[in-house]
Design a protein around this motif. Structure first.
Motif, PDB file in Angstrom:
ATOM      1  N   ARG A 273      37.997  41.200  58.222  1.00 33.57           N
ATOM      2  CA  ARG A 273      37.169  40.652  57.131  1.00 33.57           C
ATOM      3  C   ARG A 273      35.970  41.539  56.813  1.00 33.57           C
ATOM      4  N   GLY A 274      35.956  42.741  57.323  1.00 33.10           N
ATOM      5  CA  GLY A 274      34.883  43.668  56.993  1.00 33.10           C
ATOM      6  C   GLY A 274      35.040  44.230  55.583  1.00 33.10           C
ATOM      7  N   ARG A 275      33.970  44.741  55.047  1.00 33.75           N
ATOM      8  CA  ARG A 275      33.975  45.275  53.678  1.00 33.75           C
ATOM      9  C   ARG A 275      33.229  46.607  53.598  1.00 33.75           C
ATOM     10  N   ILE A 276      33.530  47.339  52.539  1.00 37.39           N
ATOM     11  CA  ILE A 276      32.826  48.588  52.236  1.00 37.39           C
ATOM     12  C   ILE A 276      32.172  48.451  50.869  1.00 37.39           C
ATOM     13  N   MET A 277      30.903  48.851  50.773  1.00 40.71           N
ATOM     14  CA  MET A 277      30.201  48.905  49.490  1.00 40.71           C
ATOM     15  C   MET A 277      29.746  50.350  49.281  1.00 40.71           C
ATOM     16  N   VAL A 278      29.944  50.858  48.062  1.00 42.81           N
ATOM     17  CA  VAL A 278      29.790  52.293  47.812  1.00 42.81           C
ATOM     18  C   VAL A 278      28.984  52.572  46.547  1.00 42.81           C
TER      19      VAL A 278
ATOM     20  N   GLY B  73      43.790  48.574  46.397  1.00 44.24           N
ATOM     21  CA  GLY B  73      44.554  47.858  45.373  1.00 44.24           C
ATOM     22  C   GLY B  73      43.690  46.931  44.539  1.00 44.24           C
ATOM     23  N   ASP B  74      44.123  45.657  44.416  1.00 43.64           N
ATOM     24  CA  ASP B  74      43.386  44.684  43.617  1.00 43.64           C
ATOM     25  C   ASP B  74      42.127  44.187  44.321  1.00 43.64           C
ATOM     26  N   LYS B  75      41.943  44.572  45.554  1.00 41.45           N
ATOM     27  CA  LYS B  75      40.758  44.140  46.292  1.00 41.45           C
ATOM     28  C   LYS B  75      39.640  45.182  46.156  1.00 41.45           C
ATOM     29  N   LEU B  76      39.355  45.506  44.907  1.00 41.16           N
ATOM     30  CA  LEU B  76      38.315  46.483  44.587  1.00 41.16           C
ATOM     31  C   LEU B  76      37.578  46.006  43.344  1.00 41.16           C
ATOM     32  N   PHE B  77      36.241  45.925  43.445  1.00 42.53           N
ATOM     33  CA  PHE B  77      35.404  45.429  42.359  1.00 42.53           C
ATOM     34  C   PHE B  77      34.283  46.424  42.072  1.00 42.53           C
ATOM     35  N   VAL B  78      33.801  46.392  40.827  1.00 43.77           N
ATOM     36  CA  VAL B  78      32.794  47.367  40.389  1.00 43.77           C
ATOM     37  C   VAL B  78      31.634  46.647  39.719  1.00 43.77           C
ATOM     38  N   LEU B  79      30.425  47.082  40.027  1.00 46.81           N
ATOM     39  CA  LEU B  79      29.198  46.570  39.411  1.00 46.81           C
ATOM     40  C   LEU B  79      28.489  47.756  38.776  1.00 46.81           C
TER      41      LEU B  79
ATOM     42  N   THR C 211      34.800  46.405  48.305  1.00 48.24           N
ATOM     43  CA  THR C 211      36.177  46.151  48.709  1.00 48.24           C
ATOM     44  C   THR C 211      36.336  44.724  49.242  1.00 48.24           C
ATOM     45  N   GLY C 212      37.578  44.262  49.256  1.00 50.09           N
ATOM     46  CA  GLY C 212      37.878  42.922  49.766  1.00 50.09           C
ATOM     47  C   GLY C 212      38.086  41.930  48.638  1.00 50.09           C
ATOM     48  N   ASP C 213      38.495  40.720  48.993  1.00 48.89           N
ATOM     49  CA  ASP C 213      38.631  39.658  48.004  1.00 48.89           C
ATOM     50  C   ASP C 213      37.260  39.314  47.431  1.00 48.89           C
ATOM     51  N   LEU C 214      37.220  38.926  46.157  1.00 53.01           N
ATOM     52  CA  LEU C 214      35.949  38.512  45.568  1.00 53.01           C
ATOM     53  C   LEU C 214      35.489  37.221  46.244  1.00 53.01           C
TER      54      LEU C 214
ATOM     55  N   MET D 286      27.686  40.170  38.397  1.00 56.42           N
ATOM     56  CA  MET D 286      27.946  41.422  37.682  1.00 56.42           C
ATOM     57  C   MET D 286      29.228  42.133  38.115  1.00 56.42           C
ATOM     58  N   TRP D 287      29.882  41.640  39.163  1.00 54.47           N
ATOM     59  CA  TRP D 287      31.081  42.315  39.664  1.00 54.47           C
ATOM     60  C   TRP D 287      32.282  42.036  38.761  1.00 54.47           C
ATOM     61  N   VAL D 288      33.074  43.068  38.469  1.00 52.57           N
ATOM     62  CA  VAL D 288      34.315  42.913  37.713  1.00 52.57           C
ATOM     63  C   VAL D 288      35.433  43.616  38.476  1.00 52.57           C
ATOM     64  N   PRO D 289      36.673  43.154  38.340  1.00 46.16           N
ATOM     65  CA  PRO D 289      37.788  43.844  38.997  1.00 46.16           C
ATOM     66  C   PRO D 289      37.878  45.290  38.541  1.00 46.16           C
ATOM     67  N   TYR D 290      38.293  46.164  39.435  1.00 50.11           N
ATOM     68  CA  TYR D 290      38.405  47.588  39.084  1.00 50.11           C
ATOM     69  C   TYR D 290      39.300  47.801  37.874  1.00 50.11           C
TER      70      TYR D 290
END
Length: 329
Positions: A238-243, A275-281, A294-297, A318-322
């Motif tokens: 359940r860890g995540r990466i923010m970039v 994959g689909d577990k990527l979001f962009v702000l 990364t991860g589920d929203l 502000m997050w939207v799917p990649y």
């Protein structure tokens, strides 16, 4: 290495801080500070002349900016500047760490407030959506992200930072309060000197914050899916990466490293892995820098409730799917 990008560029007559070179041939009467990845680009102007931008009202007189340190290390051209508290500017009362020939801003610290009104604040929204445990900061700089996490969140979260240049850490300790953080949170902050892409813990990371720039550009390694596979393998369940993936506002030393294209290449490489577990702000007006997650929203309402400061809640929506982000570019 790397971080928040703001470069210093003198436009005649004003001095413009973006990602470009700092030219000292003809000192301007105003300094144009534009924090690269922050939410609102910042500029500085003279009283007698305005640069032709939409941010003309954000001028800061050069007399209100003081240089505290300026030297070359093995890896960087390092400068520390301080903006007077008396000036009428969003960066009033701040200290800025500038790196590279372009003078990129890699850290911001305010004397009288904790939040930075930049992408560092977005990074500070990560702890509520990851398991308690160690957070890796790849590209530690002068500790802007670490300070937010340590001051805003409980001891359940520890900070493990990696920075390539030991001189950057030295400057951080002298001018940006890292020494104080180490004294007050001695069991929660651990700083490592070395290549951030080699960062690892036997127990794995609950979260990883990636802020790696070189010569004014997101490092080339981050456009390689294999690197993201490797980083993903270092996460706990359940860890995540923010970039910080940069964006159109990023001006690299190499003109071929277009900020917008590098951002898209970085996100594409991440999408191969997540994959689909990527979001962009995207910060600012849509043309500024972006942050990836990364991860589920997460449940947005629950996320907001767990944030320690109300000012951070606006970022959650502000997050939207990649895929939605990429369709706009």
């Amino acid at each position: 290495m790397a971080k928040e990008l703001i470069s210093l560029q003198y436009l005649r007559p004003p001095l413009h801080i973006t990602r470009q070179f700092l030219s000292l041939t003809s000192p301007p009467s105003t300094l144009i500070l534009r924090p690269k990845p922050p939410q609102n680009p910042i500029f500085i102007r003279t009283s007698s002349h305005r640069s032709k931008t939409s941010h003309d009202d954000d001028g800061v007189p050069a007399d209100d900016v003081k240089t505290l340190a300026k030297f070359k290390s093995r890896h960087n051209f390092i400068r520390v500047i301080e903006v007077s508290r008396k000036t009428n500017h969003p960066l009033a009362g701040s200290r800025l760490l500038l790196l590279d020939n372009p003078g990129n801003i890699h850290s911001i610290s305010f004397l009288l407030k904790t939040l930075t009104d930049s992408y560092f604040d977005v990074f500070a929204t990560l702890p509520p959506i990851i398991p308690p445990g160690p957070i890796g900061i790849l590209g530690f700089g002068a500790g802007s992200t670490a300070r937010l996490i340590l001051e805003l969140y409980p001891p359940d979260f520890t900070v493990h930072g990696w920075e390539l240049d030991p001189s950057v850490i030295d400057v951080g300790r002298e001018f940006f309060g890292i020494s104080k953080l180490e004294r007050e949170h001695k069991d929660r902050i651990f700083i490592n000197i070395g290549d951030a892409l080699n960062a690892s813990l036997k127990t794995g990371f609950s979260g990883i914050l990636v802020d790696l720039f070189s010569k004014g550009s997101v490092i080339k390694e981050l456009q390689d899916p294999k690197v993201w596979e490797d980083l993903k393998s270092r996460l706990r369940k359940r860890g995540r990466i923010m970039v910080n993936v940069g964006g159109n506002c990023v001006e690299a030393e190499d003109s071929e490293r277009d900020g917008g294209l590098v951002m898209e290449e970085t996100l594409k490489a991440m999408s191969h892995v997540f994959g689909d577990k990527l979001f962009v702000l995207t910060l600012g007006n849509g043309n500024d820098s972006s942050v990836a997650l990364t991860g589920d929203l997460p449940d947005l309402d629950a996320w907001k409730k767990r944030l320690p400061r109300s000012e951070l809640r606006s970022y959650v929506d502000m997050w939207v799917p990649y895929r939605e982000h990429s369709s706009r570019h």
